[in-house]
Design a protein around this motif. Sequence first.
Motif, PDB file in Angstrom:
ATOM      1  N   ARG A 161      -2.959  -1.793  -7.770  1.00 33.14           N
ATOM      2  CA  ARG A 161      -3.700  -0.381  -7.812  1.00 33.14           C
ATOM      3  C   ARG A 161      -4.789  -0.688  -8.636  1.00 33.14           C
ATOM      4  N   HIS A 201      -7.581   5.521  -7.627  1.00 36.00           N
ATOM      5  CA  HIS A 201      -6.931   5.924  -6.300  1.00 36.00           C
ATOM      6  C   HIS A 201      -5.711   5.686  -6.401  1.00 36.00           C
ATOM      7  N   GLU A 208       0.850  -1.374  -0.110  1.00 34.57           N
ATOM      8  CA  GLU A 208      -0.018   0.145  -0.040  1.00 34.57           C
ATOM      9  C   GLU A 208       0.684   1.138   0.010  1.00 34.57           C
ATOM     10  N   GLU A 209       1.865   1.256   0.795  1.00 36.71           N
ATOM     11  CA  GLU A 209       2.924   2.411   0.833  1.00 36.71           C
ATOM     12  C   GLU A 209       3.414   2.537  -0.399  1.00 36.71           C
ATOM     13  N   ARG A 252       2.296   1.424  -3.336  1.00 32.01           N
ATOM     14  CA  ARG A 252       1.229   1.916  -4.368  1.00 32.01           C
ATOM     15  C   ARG A 252       0.956   3.236  -4.216  1.00 32.01           C
ATOM     16  N   GLN A 253       0.930   4.013  -3.107  1.00 32.61           N
ATOM     17  CA  GLN A 253       0.779   5.606  -3.091  1.00 32.61           C
ATOM     18  C   GLN A 253       1.736   6.488  -3.670  1.00 32.61           C
ATOM     19  N   THR A 254       3.205   5.575  -3.800  1.00 33.82           N
ATOM     20  CA  THR A 254       4.210   6.581  -4.367  1.00 33.82           C
ATOM     21  C   THR A 254       4.469   6.414  -5.917  1.00 33.82           C
TER      22      THR A 254
END
Length: 86
Positions: free
Chosen positions: A67, A86, A23-24, A26-28
Amino acid sequence: MIGEIRHHLRDYTCTDPIQRRLEEIRQTIAPAIDTLTLRLGHIPTATEIAEELYVDLLEVTQALIARTGYQTSSIDSASGNHIAWH
């Protein structure tokens, strides 16, 4: 009431929760893709993204796959055809 429905959908509709680390990552990924695209002049490969983020290629690949699971339809949309990444 709408807020409670949104929270429920956000919290409980992911059928395959991903690990916190993914998740970390994926957000970057999206900002890294934007940066690399400008720098390199082409859409970056998974290897280039991994090198940019200093993470393992397998983790980047898993995060890229994960993602795509976050594609949702807006409950505010009249037709329900609005897609948000998202």
